[in-house]
Design an enzyme around this catalytic site. Structure first.
Site, PDB file in Angstrom:
ATOM      1  N   HIS A  93       0.813  -1.217   0.000  1.00  0.00           N
ATOM      2  CA  HIS A  93       0.000   0.000   0.000  1.00  0.00           C
ATOM      3  C   HIS A  93       0.846   1.266   0.000  1.00  0.00           C
ATOM      4  CE1 HIS A  93      -3.248  -2.910   1.355  1.00  0.00           C
ATOM      5  NE2 HIS A  93      -3.530  -2.523   0.135  1.00  0.00           N
ATOM      6  N   GLU A 133     -14.415   0.746  -6.818  1.00  0.00           N
ATOM      7  CA  GLU A 133     -14.292  -0.704  -6.633  1.00  0.00           C
ATOM      8  C   GLU A 133     -15.547  -1.354  -7.198  1.00  0.00           C
ATOM      9  OE1 GLU A 133     -12.155  -3.254  -5.069  1.00  0.00           O
ATOM     10  OE2 GLU A 133     -13.829  -4.425  -5.876  1.00  0.00           O
ATOM     11  N   ASP A 189     -17.855   0.100 -12.190  1.00  0.00           N
ATOM     12  CA  ASP A 189     -16.815  -0.429 -13.056  1.00  0.00           C
ATOM     13  C   ASP A 189     -15.751   0.658 -13.306  1.00  0.00           C
ATOM     14  OD1 ASP A 189     -15.276  -1.443 -15.084  1.00  0.00           O
ATOM     15  OD2 ASP A 189     -16.948  -1.904 -16.416  1.00  0.00           O
ATOM     16  N   ASP A 202      -5.103  -0.740  -8.528  1.00  0.00           N
ATOM     17  CA  ASP A 202      -4.835  -1.733  -7.482  1.00  0.00           C
ATOM     18  C   ASP A 202      -5.729  -2.946  -7.743  1.00  0.00           C
ATOM     19  OD1 ASP A 202      -4.361  -3.181  -5.227  1.00  0.00           O
ATOM     20  OD2 ASP A 202      -5.154  -1.715  -3.813  1.00  0.00           O
ATOM     21  N   ASP A 258      -5.085 -10.284  -9.881  1.00  0.00           N
ATOM     22  CA  ASP A 258      -4.296 -10.846 -10.986  1.00  0.00           C
ATOM     23  C   ASP A 258      -5.058 -10.710 -12.306  1.00  0.00           C
ATOM     24  OD1 ASP A 258      -2.424 -11.679  -9.098  1.00  0.00           O
ATOM     25  OD2 ASP A 258      -3.250 -13.702  -8.945  1.00  0.00           O
ATOM     26  N   PRO A 282     -12.364 -10.823 -13.528  1.00  0.00           N
ATOM     27  CA  PRO A 282     -12.847  -9.441 -13.650  1.00  0.00           C
ATOM     28  C   PRO A 282     -11.748  -8.419 -13.931  1.00  0.00           C
ATOM     29  CG  PRO A 282     -13.050 -10.253 -11.361  1.00  0.00           C
ATOM     30  CD  PRO A 282     -12.669 -11.415 -12.215  1.00  0.00           C
TER      31      PRO A 282
HETATM   32  N1  AG3 Z   1      -3.897  -6.659  -5.283  1.00  0.00           N
HETATM   33  C1  AG3 Z   1      -2.841  -7.424  -5.912  1.00  0.00           C
HETATM   34  C2  AG3 Z   1      -2.756  -8.802  -5.385  1.00  0.00           C
HETATM   35  C3  AG3 Z   1      -2.148  -9.769  -6.326  1.00  0.00           C
HETATM   36  C4  AG3 Z   1      -1.688 -10.949  -5.588  1.00  0.00           C
HETATM   37  N2  AG3 Z   1      -1.639 -12.109  -6.389  1.00  0.00           N
HETATM   38  C5  AG3 Z   1      -1.655 -13.361  -5.887  1.00  0.00           C
HETATM   39  N3  AG3 Z   1      -1.671 -13.563  -4.610  1.00  0.00           N
HETATM   40  N4  AG3 Z   1      -1.650 -14.359  -6.723  1.00  0.00           N
HETATM   41  C6  AG3 Z   1      -3.793  -6.453  -3.900  1.00  0.00           C
HETATM   42  C7  AG3 Z   1      -4.892  -5.634  -3.325  1.00  0.00           C
HETATM   43  C8  AG3 Z   1      -4.465  -4.968  -2.076  1.00  0.00           C
HETATM   44  N5  AG3 Z   1      -5.100  -3.728  -1.882  1.00  0.00           N
END
Ligand code: AG3
Length: 277
Positions: A63, A107, A138, A156, A159, A163
């Site tokens: 973060h 979000e 969206d 943010d 993977d 979505p």
């Molecule tokens: N978003 C990215 C997380 C990716 C992690 N991938 C995995 N564990 N395969 C994180 C959101 C945090 N705000």
């Protein structure tokens, strides 16, 4: 469910396992399978479609690094948008910045916001900050409808499956470019340089085609695949490596420092070569 192990299969041949103290919440939201665990080593942990998103122990790295590098590169960041990030961790870092007037979270999944509010207050508390606007919609559509509006846009996402696929596409980066002001900066989380090389190369190429300045930087995040994580920045004017770091305000960070702001762009040779290939 005392002592049961949770495993994220990071790819077809590798997993990370955490012993859990409890399953606090489990839900099939409109968009994904959501799991809130209490783990022995990393504390509370949010898992979406089997992939670890954030944990109390190591969330600060991600973060701070997704937010502060751009915030401290832009000379006057007033309007900041986070696409995804429903746990509120990036928003928490953004509202600490004195110049920020409005931090908008877009979000798509209300379930993520609600669960984070309930079980991860250390991460989500800033969602109630007066400078924060939370929209459940969206992100792609939100950005399409804005022009020359945001100073900083942070993606943010989860993977690049399900979505989130559209959030790694060149067309989306073009829309982001349009939604940013003339000095705008964008950062996206771009996965592991060990396991997602094709994706990193492809995103870097798209961002270099669209933005005059494109840079990749790294951070160590133990709960993510390989523990080494990348972020890709596109910037219209300001080079993150030319920032006068003596002017970066001291804040209560645990990973980011002004020195690390520069160090994060100094890539290991195999990562540098990845971008050239
Ligand atoms: N978003 C990215 C997380 C990716 C992690 N991938 C995995 N564990 N395969 C994180 C959101 C945090 N705000």
């Amino acid at each position: 469910m005392q002592g049961v192990w949770f495993t994220e299969l990071q790819n077809s041949g590798l997993g990370i396992s955490c012993r859990t103290k409890a399953v606090l919440h489990q839900e099939k939201t409109k968009f994904q399978n959501l799991l809130m665990l209490d783990t022995e080593v990393f504390g509370r942990m949010l898992v979406l479609d089997g992939a670890i998103q954030t944990s109390i122990k190591d969330e600060f790295v991600y973060h701070e690094m997704i937010s502060l590098v751009a915030l401290n590169t832009h000379p006057d960041p007033r309007r900041v948008l986070v696409v995804g990030g429903g746990d509120g961790g990036a928003i928490r870092e953004i509202v600490k910045h004195p110049q920020v007037e409005r931090a908008t979270l877009v979000e798509i999944d209300q379930g993520v916001i609600d669960t984070a509010r309930r079980y991860l207050p250390e991460i989500s508390h800033a969602l109630d900050h007066p400078k924060v606007e939370v929209l459940v919609e969206d992100g792609i559509k939100h950005i399409q409808e804005r022009e020359s509006y945001y100073d900083i846009i942070l993606v943010d996402s989860t993977d690049p499956v399900g979505p989130a696929v559209g959030l790694f596409a060149a067309d989306f980066y073009r829309q982001i470019h349009k939604a940013l002001t003339g000095e705008g900066i964008f950062v996206a989380q771009t996965e592991s340089p060990w396991f997602n090389q094709e994706l990193i190369r492809q995103v870097y190429r798209s961002v270099s085609d669209i933005f005059p300045i494109a840079k990749l930087y790294l951070a160590n995040i133990p709960t993510y695949p390989s523990g080494l994580w990348s972020f890709t920045m596109g910037s219209k004017q300001h080079d993150p490596e030319k920032v006068d770091i003596t002017r970066i305000p001291e804040t209560d960070t645990r990973y980011y420092t002004p020195q690390l702001h520069l160090a994060a762009f100094n890539l290991p040779k195999f990562v540098k070569e990845l971008l050239q290939g």
